[in-house]
Design an enzyme around this catalytic site. Structure first.
Site, PDB file in Angstrom:
ATOM      1  CE  LYS A  67      53.127  62.900  61.649  1.00 46.56           C
ATOM      2  NZ  LYS A  67      51.850  62.158  61.908  1.00 46.56           N
ATOM      3  CG  HIS A 115      48.866  62.880  66.309  1.00 50.00           C
ATOM      4  ND1 HIS A 115      47.897  62.276  65.522  1.00 50.00           N
ATOM      5  CD2 HIS A 115      49.870  63.217  65.459  1.00 50.00           C
ATOM      6  CE1 HIS A 115      48.311  62.237  64.267  1.00 50.00           C
ATOM      7  NE2 HIS A 115      49.487  62.803  64.197  1.00 50.00           N
TER       8      HIS A 115
END
Length: 348
Positions: free
Chosen positions: A75, A93
């Site tokens: 992450k 992302h």
């Protein structure tokens, strides 16, 4: 010598890791140097990694890792704005217009590093080589069901947490459903043939939820899709991309509907291509449901690290999928890694 540096995760509620001790052993046998950071939260204890003979480093010390090390996490990095000189493997992302993605790419540009985004690590056929999708779908369906249960009791979903196993998750849901007798919601899953949709369907079926499964054929018309509003729960398992139809328009809030819970498992609310137009931000473990309308009630749950609710099973599954690619890190300019770097260069 290729050097893989497995960093700790800094995000709250994140206990996963992308490689297991067995995987570290295989990498070392292939001639790859491996360093694993200590972690106060990782679901797989450091002792198993230390037993392989790999180097053990302090938590968060990747910032001082040798410049030629490849830093591997899952992450987000701490959002401190510092330049990033290393090569990083993680979920960035950053390629769909997300505001935070632009900031991340600017950090790589400033530092001269590179992002090998796990979401864009694909084979020659264009399919991802490793994904947490099944467990995202499984946990996302569970949270959606928790939202529906809370509604039946006149409330909103309470905070969620980590489960030691999927069986423990099912036991918890069964106990929460018991006061409702035989009452169960209906659910529509779009993207039901993929990994995410399969996980969502498996959880729903195990809980006695009647599931309608849709995929590309059922959405080819481009909409509108009144069937979504006719189900109690809608699970979106389609990644947002150009051309994705709108499944839930903004008008759904006030429309005549049975729909009361949207589980946006794909969770791209700040993308222009999001197929769900009734909300604009992700939800959290502490507040898993966002109430977007009161009468009739409509809650959206959109947690972007759902597999972390089942950190051991999801880590082991993902690591087994990714290991063959990690074993080719010595040829970083070729194959899956070369394609990921090209995607990074294009977006940079």
């Amino acid at each position: 010598m290729t050097h893989l540096w497995v960093r700790s995760e800094s995000r709250d509620h994140e206990q996963r890791v992308g490689v297991t001790p067995d995987g570290v052993r295989a990498l070392m046998e292939a001639g790859i140097k491996v360093t694993v950071e200590q972690s106060a939260t990782r679901a797989i204890p450091i002792d198993g990694f230390a037993a392989t003979g790999c180097d053990i480093a302090a938590e968060g010390s990747w910032i001082n890792a040798p410049r030629d090390a490849i830093v591997f996490g899952l992450k987000e990095l701490p959002e401190d704005g510092t330049p990033l000189p290393h090569r990083h493997i993680m979920f960035g992302h950053a390629y769909k217009g997300q505001p935070s993605g632009r900031i991340l790419l600017d950090r790589f540009k400033a530092g001269g590093g590179a992002l090998y985004d796990l979401e864009y690590l694909v084979g020659e056929d264009g399919r991802r080589v490793a994904a947490f999708g099944y467990w995202a779908g499984y946990a996302g369906a569970a949270v959606s069901l928790l939202c529906w249960i809370a509604q039946q009791q006149g409330g909103i979903a309470a905070p969620v947490g980590v489960y030691p196993s999927s069986s423990a998750m099912r036991d918890d849901l069964s106990a929460r459903l018991k006061p409702l007798g035989n009452k169960r919601p209906t659910a529509l899953i779009i993207g039901a043939l993929g990994r995410v949709g399969t996980g969502g369907a498996d959880l729903c079926t195990s809980m006695g939820v009647d599931v309608t499964k849709w995929d590309m054929a059922e959405t080819a018309s481009g909409g509108p899709f009144p069937e979504v509003l006719a189900h109690d729960i809608f699970l979106n398992c389609i990644l947002a991309r150009p051309g994705t139809p709108v499944f839930v328009p903004a008008s759904a809030k006030t429309a005549l509907r049975s729909l009361s819970v949207i589980g946006d498992i794909a969770c791209d609310p700040d993308s222009d291509f999001s197929p769900i137009k009734v909300y604009d931000r992700a939800t959290t473990w502490d507040a898993p449901a966002l109430r977007v309308h009161d009468a009739p009630v409509l809650d959206v749950t959109a947690i972007d690290n759902l597999p972390s609710m089942l950190p051991v099973e999801s880590s082991e599954d993902f690591a087994s999928q990714l290991l063959p690619s990690l074993l080719t890190l010595g040829a970083l300019d070729q194959g899956v890694w070369g394609r990921a770097k090209a995607t990074f260069d294009e977006n940079l």
